[in-house]
Design an enzyme around this catalytic site. Sequence first.
Site, PDB file in Angstrom:
ATOM      1  N   GLU A 257       0.839  -0.670   0.379  1.00 19.83           N
ATOM      2  CA  GLU A 257      -0.031  -0.578   0.299  1.00 19.83           C
ATOM      3  C   GLU A 257       1.090   1.273  -0.313  1.00 19.83           C
ATOM      4  O   GLU A 257       1.837   1.853   1.294  1.00 19.83           O
ATOM      5  CB  GLU A 257      -0.767  -0.182   1.130  1.00 19.83           C
ATOM      6  CG  GLU A 257      -1.710   0.709   1.596  1.00 19.83           C
ATOM      7  CD  GLU A 257      -3.023   1.152   0.389  1.00 19.83           C
ATOM      8  OE1 GLU A 257      -3.829   1.070   0.129  1.00 19.83           O
ATOM      9  OE2 GLU A 257      -2.775   2.457  -0.249  1.00 19.83           O
TER      10      GLU A 257
ATOM     11  N   LYS B 218      -5.690   1.099  13.204  1.00 20.42           N
ATOM     12  CA  LYS B 218      -5.439   0.240  12.285  1.00 20.42           C
ATOM     13  C   LYS B 218      -5.132   1.224  11.127  1.00 20.42           C
ATOM     14  O   LYS B 218      -3.718   0.409  11.001  1.00 20.42           O
ATOM     15  CB  LYS B 218      -6.890   0.314  11.351  1.00 20.42           C
ATOM     16  CG  LYS B 218      -6.755  -0.692   9.919  1.00 20.42           C
ATOM     17  CD  LYS B 218      -5.926  -0.277   8.918  1.00 20.42           C
ATOM     18  CE  LYS B 218      -6.095  -0.807   7.499  1.00 20.42           C
ATOM     19  NZ  LYS B 218      -5.823  -0.557   6.154  1.00 20.42           N
TER      20      LYS B 218
ATOM     21  N   ASP C  26       7.015 -11.264  13.722  1.00 18.05           N
ATOM     22  CA  ASP C  26       5.988 -12.256  14.352  1.00 18.05           C
ATOM     23  C   ASP C  26       5.142 -10.897  14.598  1.00 18.05           C
ATOM     24  O   ASP C  26       4.423 -10.784  15.024  1.00 18.05           O
ATOM     25  CB  ASP C  26       5.733 -12.962  15.566  1.00 18.05           C
ATOM     26  CG  ASP C  26       4.666 -13.827  15.404  1.00 18.05           C
ATOM     27  OD1 ASP C  26       3.556 -13.151  14.993  1.00 18.05           O
ATOM     28  OD2 ASP C  26       4.575 -14.583  15.964  1.00 18.05           O
TER      29      ASP C  26
ATOM     30  N   HIS D 178      -3.997   9.634  -1.811  1.00 12.10           N
ATOM     31  CA  HIS D 178      -5.075   8.409  -2.205  1.00 12.10           C
ATOM     32  C   HIS D 178      -5.006   8.356  -3.973  1.00 12.10           C
ATOM     33  O   HIS D 178      -4.157   7.709  -4.562  1.00 12.10           O
ATOM     34  CB  HIS D 178      -5.853   7.700  -1.778  1.00 12.10           C
ATOM     35  CG  HIS D 178      -5.164   7.225  -0.764  1.00 12.10           C
ATOM     36  ND1 HIS D 178      -6.048   5.977   0.197  1.00 12.10           N
ATOM     37  CD2 HIS D 178      -4.297   7.516   0.444  1.00 12.10           C
ATOM     38  CE1 HIS D 178      -5.678   5.664   0.934  1.00 12.10           C
ATOM     39  NE2 HIS D 178      -4.557   6.148   1.499  1.00 12.10           N
TER      40      HIS D 178
HETATM   41  C1  MEV Z   1      -6.483   3.712   5.967  1.00 13.68           C
HETATM   42  O1  MEV Z   1      -5.133   2.969   6.097  1.00 13.68           O
HETATM   43  C2  MEV Z   1      -5.892   4.178   7.243  1.00 13.68           C
HETATM   44  C3  MEV Z   1      -7.103   5.103   7.990  1.00 13.68           C
HETATM   45  O2  MEV Z   1      -8.661   4.517   8.200  1.00 13.68           O
HETATM   46  C4  MEV Z   1      -6.464   5.518   9.402  1.00 13.68           C
HETATM   47  C5  MEV Z   1      -7.522   6.021   9.954  1.00 13.68           C
HETATM   48  O3  MEV Z   1      -8.683   7.067  10.004  1.00 13.68           O
HETATM   49  O4  MEV Z   1      -7.191   6.697  10.855  1.00 13.68           O
HETATM   50  C6  MEV Z   1      -6.721   6.672   7.439  1.00 13.68           C
END
Ligand code: MEV
Length: 430
Positions: A81, A262, A278, A378
């Site tokens: 990514e 995430k 790991d 993006h």
């Molecule tokens: C995308 O891979 C990760 C985000 O969604 C994290 C976030 O919203 O803070 C941009």
Amino acid sequence: MNSRIPGFSRLSPAQRAGLLEERLGLAPGTLLPDLGLDAPDLSVLDRRSEGVVAALVLPLSVAPNFRVDDRDTFVPLVTEEPSVVAAASRGALLLREGEGIRTEVPPRRVAGQVQLRGVPEGACEAARQRVEEARDELARAAREAHPSWAAAGGDLVGLRAYGAGADLVALLVIDPGKAMGANLVTDLCERLAPRLEALSGGVAGLRIVTNAAEGPPVRASGSVEIRRLHRDPARAEAIADGVQAASRFAESDPRRAVTHNKGIFNGIDAVLQACGQDVRAVEAAGHAHAVRDGRVCPLSQWRVDGGRLVGTLEVPLAVGTVGGAIEGRAAIRAAFRILGIEASRDPVRLSAVTAACGLAGNLAALTALAGDGLLRGHLRLHAGNVAAALGASPAEVAAVGDLLRDEGGPVDRARVARLLASVRGGRDDS
Ligand code: MEV
């Protein structure tokens, strides 16, 4: 279609792929070319895993701009990514001024559990005491079982016993040295189980590492002058305020906290992947840490403080720089060299830079979300990929990206081809 193939793991990759073609009803030779069966290291990969039919190659990228604990470093990242690399680099650039990113890495600890079944309820307290009092004896046995680990300073540093449902559990805590420690502590659980059975009067059940973090998490913190967030001071203030509001949003809404985290793991996982770690163990511990108060909380917080946006991240990181999947892998040695830890194999530095990368990626994501939104950035990266696939040179890729950023709108092949043609002065080679 019948998926039952006895002895599949004992076949060669080419034999496995041939069988797959047969079972899937594919014409012979149609799957093999796509699987890249002639990849030079396939026989090595076949020994490293099981049921291997191909090599899936991922890019190893480098994020510049990082300054961590007063030292500049390049950060190796393995991810498919591009925005993860872009976010890490951009966040690191924002955080490099002033003190840069600072970290605190506590002494690393790894724990294993021996489940002791059948200790009568009335005998549990006495059994618990006998187990805990045997710590010195068990530590001696652990050192004797692994003399090179002990010689490098490794030790059994804690032994606790507690009740869990109908069982008594012995928790063995070790200093793993430079290893990640999961195999080591599991081995100790298995070796010491008979003695723990004798001490407790129970029968050993599971004897295995726990991926729950033992001890405090790694901490990374950093700050950026608000005026550096945008050329326009009013926009800069609005972005800083938006990042703080995004942090508070994650602190009060578990759904948002999951996505916030995430974004943090985007950067953390990519460093771990590059360094042969790991990743699944770190994720398991990290998400458990995020729910330690009974609901999902963000692993980082951002606040506006005296003209600066200040962030702190806490995450457990079970990393290791010797043993296991690391040894004998040239790409991992290269990643360690990029990080500056090839000779020292310093797990503290690896932890520090990994946490720093999580913080940097998080800041970049939140400033983008609080500013123009994610999609503009993006789209530019996506457009770059499409343009490159159409044969654009690096300069043309950048020019197409700039046009798209200025114009906005959807990215599709036809549009990128048109923009590329206009960059080339009207020539459309698509
Ligand atoms: C995308 O891979 C990760 C985000 O969604 C994290 C976030 O919203 O803070 C941009």
